[in-house]
Motif scaffolding. Structure first.
Motif, PDB file in Angstrom:
ATOM      1  N   LYS A  92       3.770   8.962   7.084  1.00 20.21           N
ATOM      2  CA  LYS A  92       3.813   7.644   7.734  1.00 20.21           C
ATOM      3  C   LYS A  92       3.155   6.569   6.851  1.00 20.21           C
ATOM      4  CE  LYS A  92       3.991   9.197  12.569  1.00 20.21           C
ATOM      5  NZ  LYS A  92       3.287   9.201  13.881  1.00 20.21           N
ATOM      6  N   TRP A  93       2.068   6.944   6.156  1.00 18.66           N
ATOM      7  CA  TRP A  93       1.426   5.984   5.248  1.00 18.66           C
ATOM      8  C   TRP A  93       2.397   5.563   4.146  1.00 18.66           C
ATOM      9  CZ3 TRP A  93      -3.609   9.304   4.314  1.00 18.66           C
ATOM     10  CH2 TRP A  93      -4.374   9.319   5.487  1.00 18.66           C
ATOM     11  N   GLU A  94       3.117   6.527   3.584  1.00 16.13           N
ATOM     12  CA  GLU A  94       4.019   6.239   2.478  1.00 16.13           C
ATOM     13  C   GLU A  94       5.278   5.504   2.940  1.00 16.13           C
ATOM     14  OE1 GLU A  94       4.858   9.713   0.200  1.00 16.13           O
ATOM     15  OE2 GLU A  94       2.814   9.878  -0.586  1.00 16.13           O
ATOM     16  N   CYS A  95       5.618   5.638   4.214  1.00 15.43           N
ATOM     17  CA  CYS A  95       6.785   4.924   4.753  1.00 15.43           C
ATOM     18  C   CYS A  95       6.414   3.536   5.275  1.00 15.43           C
ATOM     19  CB  CYS A  95       7.421   5.724   5.884  1.00 15.43           C
ATOM     20  SG  CYS A  95       8.184   7.259   5.331  1.00 15.43           S
ATOM     21  N   GLY A  96       5.133   3.241   5.329  1.00 15.34           N
ATOM     22  CA  GLY A  96       4.696   1.951   5.836  1.00 15.34           C
ATOM     23  C   GLY A  96       4.658   1.876   7.345  1.00 15.34           C
ATOM     24  N   LEU A 122      -4.822  -7.891  -4.362  1.00 15.64           N
ATOM     25  CA  LEU A 122      -5.465  -8.151  -3.079  1.00 15.64           C
ATOM     26  C   LEU A 122      -5.146  -9.533  -2.523  1.00 15.64           C
ATOM     27  CD1 LEU A 122      -9.020  -6.566  -3.514  1.00 15.64           C
ATOM     28  CD2 LEU A 122      -7.006  -5.580  -2.476  1.00 15.64           C
ATOM     29  N   THR A 123      -4.087 -10.167  -2.997  1.00 14.36           N
ATOM     30  CA  THR A 123      -3.734 -11.473  -2.445  1.00 14.36           C
ATOM     31  C   THR A 123      -2.899 -11.319  -1.180  1.00 14.36           C
ATOM     32  OG1 THR A 123      -1.792 -11.525  -3.893  1.00 14.36           O
ATOM     33  CG2 THR A 123      -3.772 -12.623  -4.686  1.00 14.36           C
ATOM     34  N   ASP A 124      -2.239 -10.149  -1.008  1.00 10.12           N
ATOM     35  CA  ASP A 124      -1.395  -9.920   0.168  1.00 10.12           C
ATOM     36  C   ASP A 124      -2.165  -9.134   1.217  1.00 10.12           C
ATOM     37  OD1 ASP A 124       0.824  -9.976   1.774  1.00 10.12           O
ATOM     38  OD2 ASP A 124       1.694  -8.149   0.923  1.00 10.12           O
ATOM     39  N   ILE A 125      -3.431  -9.508   1.462  1.00  9.85           N
ATOM     40  CA  ILE A 125      -4.298  -8.741   2.339  1.00  9.85           C
ATOM     41  C   ILE A 125      -3.898  -8.893   3.798  1.00  9.85           C
ATOM     42  CG2 ILE A 125      -5.930 -10.249   1.412  1.00  9.85           C
ATOM     43  CD1 ILE A 125      -8.100  -9.498   2.608  1.00  9.85           C
ATOM     44  N   ASP A 126      -3.097  -9.941   4.116  1.00  9.68           N
ATOM     45  CA  ASP A 126      -2.639 -10.122   5.496  1.00  9.68           C
ATOM     46  C   ASP A 126      -1.685  -9.004   5.921  1.00  9.68           C
ATOM     47  OD1 ASP A 126      -4.096 -12.392   5.932  1.00  9.68           O
ATOM     48  OD2 ASP A 126      -2.525 -13.735   5.218  1.00  9.68           O
ATOM     49  N   SER A 127      -1.126  -8.276   4.952  1.00 10.41           N
ATOM     50  CA  SER A 127      -0.201  -7.195   5.289  1.00 10.41           C
ATOM     51  C   SER A 127      -0.941  -5.954   5.785  1.00 10.41           C
ATOM     52  CB  SER A 127       0.641  -6.818   4.061  1.00 10.41           C
ATOM     53  OG  SER A 127      -0.174  -6.292   3.047  1.00 10.41           O
ATOM     54  N   LEU A 128      -2.278  -5.931   5.668  1.00  7.99           N
ATOM     55  CA  LEU A 128      -3.058  -4.788   6.092  1.00  7.99           C
ATOM     56  C   LEU A 128      -3.513  -4.969   7.538  1.00  7.99           C
ATOM     57  CD1 LEU A 128      -5.304  -4.488   2.916  1.00  7.99           C
ATOM     58  CD2 LEU A 128      -3.082  -3.453   3.313  1.00  7.99           C
ATOM     59  N   ASP A 129      -3.901  -3.855   8.186  1.00  8.72           N
ATOM     60  CA  ASP A 129      -4.399  -3.993   9.548  1.00  8.72           C
ATOM     61  C   ASP A 129      -5.812  -4.574   9.524  1.00  8.72           C
ATOM     62  OD1 ASP A 129      -6.297  -1.950   9.156  1.00  8.72           O
ATOM     63  OD2 ASP A 129      -4.829  -0.415   9.679  1.00  8.72           O
ATOM     64  N   ASP A 130      -6.324  -4.981  10.683  1.00  7.40           N
ATOM     65  CA  ASP A 130      -7.581  -5.730  10.766  1.00  7.40           C
ATOM     66  C   ASP A 130      -8.763  -4.949  10.209  1.00  7.40           C
ATOM     67  OD1 ASP A 130      -6.333  -7.885  11.859  1.00  7.40           O
ATOM     68  OD2 ASP A 130      -6.749  -7.331  13.940  1.00  7.40           O
ATOM     69  N   PHE A 150       0.826  -1.213   0.000  1.00  5.74           N
ATOM     70  CA  PHE A 150       0.000   0.000   0.000  1.00  5.74           C
ATOM     71  C   PHE A 150       0.861   1.263   0.000  1.00  5.74           C
ATOM     72  CE2 PHE A 150      -1.689   3.410   2.694  1.00  5.74           C
ATOM     73  CZ  PHE A 150      -2.778   3.798   1.934  1.00  5.74           C
ATOM     74  N   CYS A 151       1.895   1.273   0.815  1.00  6.98           N
ATOM     75  CA  CYS A 151       2.727   2.478   0.915  1.00  6.98           C
ATOM     76  C   CYS A 151       3.353   2.831  -0.434  1.00  6.98           C
ATOM     77  CB  CYS A 151       3.800   2.292   1.990  1.00  6.98           C
ATOM     78  SG  CYS A 151       4.906   0.889   1.718  1.00  6.98           S
ATOM     79  N   ASP A 152       3.817   1.809  -1.166  1.00  5.45           N
ATOM     80  CA  ASP A 152       4.411   2.052  -2.486  1.00  5.45           C
ATOM     81  C   ASP A 152       3.361   2.540  -3.483  1.00  5.45           C
ATOM     82  OD1 ASP A 152       6.951   1.230  -1.607  1.00  5.45           O
ATOM     83  OD2 ASP A 152       6.415  -0.868  -1.913  1.00  5.45           O
ATOM     84  N   ASN A 153       2.175   1.895  -3.434  1.00  5.96           N
ATOM     85  CA  ASN A 153       1.090   2.313  -4.329  1.00  5.96           C
ATOM     86  C   ASN A 153       0.720   3.767  -4.097  1.00  5.96           C
ATOM     87  OD1 ASN A 153       0.856  -0.194  -5.543  1.00  5.96           O
ATOM     88  ND2 ASN A 153      -0.744  -0.910  -4.173  1.00  5.96           N
ATOM     89  N   LEU A 154       0.579   4.146  -2.823  1.00  6.27           N
ATOM     90  CA  LEU A 154       0.185   5.515  -2.485  1.00  6.27           C
ATOM     91  C   LEU A 154       1.219   6.516  -2.986  1.00  6.27           C
ATOM     92  CD1 LEU A 154      -1.641   7.552  -1.055  1.00  6.27           C
ATOM     93  CD2 LEU A 154      -0.419   7.040   1.078  1.00  6.27           C
TER      94      LEU A 154
END
Length: 306
Positions: free
Chosen positions: A34-38, A66-74, A3-7
């Motif tokens: 902070k979003w862009e830095c992850g 959307l296969t790496d959805i575990d990398s996102l918060d709950d 997400f951070c890279d996409n943003l």
């Protein structure tokens, strides 16, 4: 891609600074950083705001597939799954509605087929007992039907009821029927009627085959993990070929009828018929392309969140 890279990439493509983006979203510049830095993730409300600002879809922003959805918060994870589940539910609901409609239409077509077969069996007995008398009277067994012609209409009277024929093509057909009854052997017009019923019978069979393919196609889409299968591609291609037959057959038979009765019945191949055929073949190739992409990516349309 995270997400951070996409943003970061999308923001730079849109040529928007962190300060301006933060102002549009309603957060501080440090939050965007902070979003862009992850180091942090935005809430789902802020992700939706970002999508509106960038004019992009959520999967373009959150993750490519959307296969790496575990990398996102709950919170984000549950929101993404909910959105995907809702989309799948609508797709499956639409598929179910279409295959139920196709099944109902197929049943009516089968009833029509049986009716035509019965009519073909009985039409000979009925047609051989139809005669036209000189006083504009049609005698069918013991029933009399009288008619009167004027410039633009024909009035038909039977059992105390009156019916008017006003359309030019209907008047033409009525006059041709009367002419055949007066001047031709019963076997000639009986044969003509039987051929017409035979064409209708073939068209109904083709229609039943098309509806059966359509039903199977959407049953597969409803029950399967993906619509992009070889079986579904085959269903669409067969429907296209069957529709070509359903379009060409009446035109051929109509042309033959025009030669026999020496009248123009305004029967011809229309542009919309070509569009129908091209549309179906396009759908087949789109599904075929989707199938090839799926083989490469090993992706699925349904059940990805499991």
């Amino acid at each position: 891609m995270r997400f951070c890279d996409n943003l970061k990439n999308i923001r730079k493509q849109k040529k928007i600074s962190q300060e301006i983006l933060a102002e549009k979203v309603g957060v501080s510049r440090q939050s965007v950083s902070k979003w862009e830095c992850g180091e942090a993730y935005p809430t789902m409300d802020n992700i939706i705001k970002l999508c509106k600002i960038f004019n992009c879809k959520i999967n373009n922003l959150v993750n490519d597939d959307l296969t790496d959805i575990d990398s996102l918060d709950d919170e984000i994870k549950m929101s993404v799954v909910k959105l995907k589940s809702e989309q799948q539910r609508k797709m499956k609901g639409l598929s179910k509605a279409i295959y139920i409609i196709a099944r109902i239409c197929k049943i009516f077509a089968i009833i029509g087929l049986v009716t035509v077969v019965i009519s073909m069996i009985t039409i000979g007995a009925i047609a051989s007992n139809v005669k036209v008398e000189k006083n504009n009277t049609i005698l069918i067994f013991d029933e009399k039907i009288t008619f009167e012609k004027s410039n633009n209409e024909i009035e038909i009277m039977y059992n105390g009821k009156n019916e008017l024929i006003t359309k030019p093509e209907e008047i033409l057909i009525f006059n041709k029927i009367i002419e055949y009854l007066e001047n031709k052997s019963p076997y000639v017009y009986i044969g003509f009627i039987e051929v017409a019923f035979l064409v209708l019978l073939i068209l109904l069979i083709i229609m039943i085959m098309i509806l059966k393919r359509l039903e199977n196609l959407f049953v597969n889409i409803h029950n399967g993990d993906t619509p992009f299968t070889k079986e579904n591609i085959e269903h669409i291609k067969k429907m296209a070929f069957l529709m070509i037959a359903a379009i060409i057959l009446p035109n051929i038979c109509g042309a033959m009828a025009e030669l026999i009765i020496s009248e123009d019945l305004n029967i011809g191949f229309e542009l919309i018929d070509v569009i129908y055929i091209l549309f179906l073949f396009s759908m087949a190739y789109i599904f075929e392309y989707g199938y090839e992409l799926q083989l490469d990516s090993k992706g699925k349309m349904y059940g990805e969140e499991k």
